[in-house]
Scaffold this motif. Structure first.
Motif, short mmCIF file in Angstrom:
data_model
loop_
_atom_site.label_atom_id
_atom_site.label_comp_id
_atom_site.label_asym_id
_atom_site.label_seq_id
_atom_site.Cartn_x
_atom_site.Cartn_y
_atom_site.Cartn_z
N MET A 18 0.84 -1.20 0.00
CA MET A 18 0.00 0.00 0.00
C MET A 18 0.87 1.25 0.00
N ASP A 19 1.96 1.25 0.79
CA ASP A 19 2.85 2.40 0.81
C ASP A 19 3.45 2.62 -0.58
N ARG A 20 3.85 1.53 -1.23
CA ARG A 20 4.42 1.64 -2.58
C ARG A 20 3.36 2.17 -3.55
N PHE A 21 2.11 1.69 -3.38
CA PHE A 21 1.02 2.13 -4.25
C PHE A 21 0.77 3.62 -4.07
N ILE A 25 1.24 6.70 -6.75
CA ILE A 25 0.19 7.68 -7.06
C ILE A 25 0.75 9.10 -6.93
N MET A 26 1.53 9.34 -5.86
CA MET A 26 2.10 10.68 -5.64
C MET A 26 3.08 11.02 -6.76
N VAL A 27 3.93 10.05 -7.14
CA VAL A 27 4.90 10.30 -8.22
C VAL A 27 4.15 10.54 -9.53
N ALA A 32 2.37 14.06 -13.80
CA ALA A 32 1.25 14.59 -14.57
C ALA A 32 1.21 16.11 -14.46
N THR A 33 1.49 16.64 -13.27
CA THR A 33 1.48 18.10 -13.10
C THR A 33 2.57 18.75 -13.95
N VAL A 34 3.78 18.16 -13.93
CA VAL A 34 4.88 18.71 -14.73
C VAL A 34 4.54 18.64 -16.21
N VAL A 35 3.99 17.51 -16.65
CA VAL A 35 3.63 17.36 -18.06
C VAL A 35 2.56 18.37 -18.44
N TRP A 36 1.56 18.58 -17.55
CA TRP A 36 0.48 19.53 -17.84
C TRP A 36 1.05 20.95 -17.96
N ILE A 37 1.95 21.32 -17.04
CA ILE A 37 2.55 22.66 -17.11
C ILE A 37 3.35 22.81 -18.40
#
Length: 57
Positions: A18-21, A25-27, A32-37
């Motif tokens: 679960m921690d890895r999951f 998700i956070m990574v 996704a945020t960097v790609v969107w920017i």
């Protein structure tokens, strides 16, 4: 008693998963945020080039 032990072992093996999951998700969210920017910057740059080209003509 044995059933409780198997459940505890499953819980211990599931927690790192679960921690890895959650870390994945956070990574993925950060990527996704960097790609969107970057996409917004590229689109804005292309729009500026198009507007400059139209105004030049």
């Amino acid at each position: 008693m044995a059933h409780i032990e198997t459940v505890s072992v499953q819980d211990q093996s599931m927690r790192p998963w679960m921690d890895r999951f959650l870390a994945m998700i956070m990574v993925a969210g950060g990527v996704a945020t960097v790609v969107w920017i970057a996409a917004m910057l590229v689109v804005g740059w292309q729009m500026a080039v198009v507007l400059m080209g139209l105004s030049a003509v």
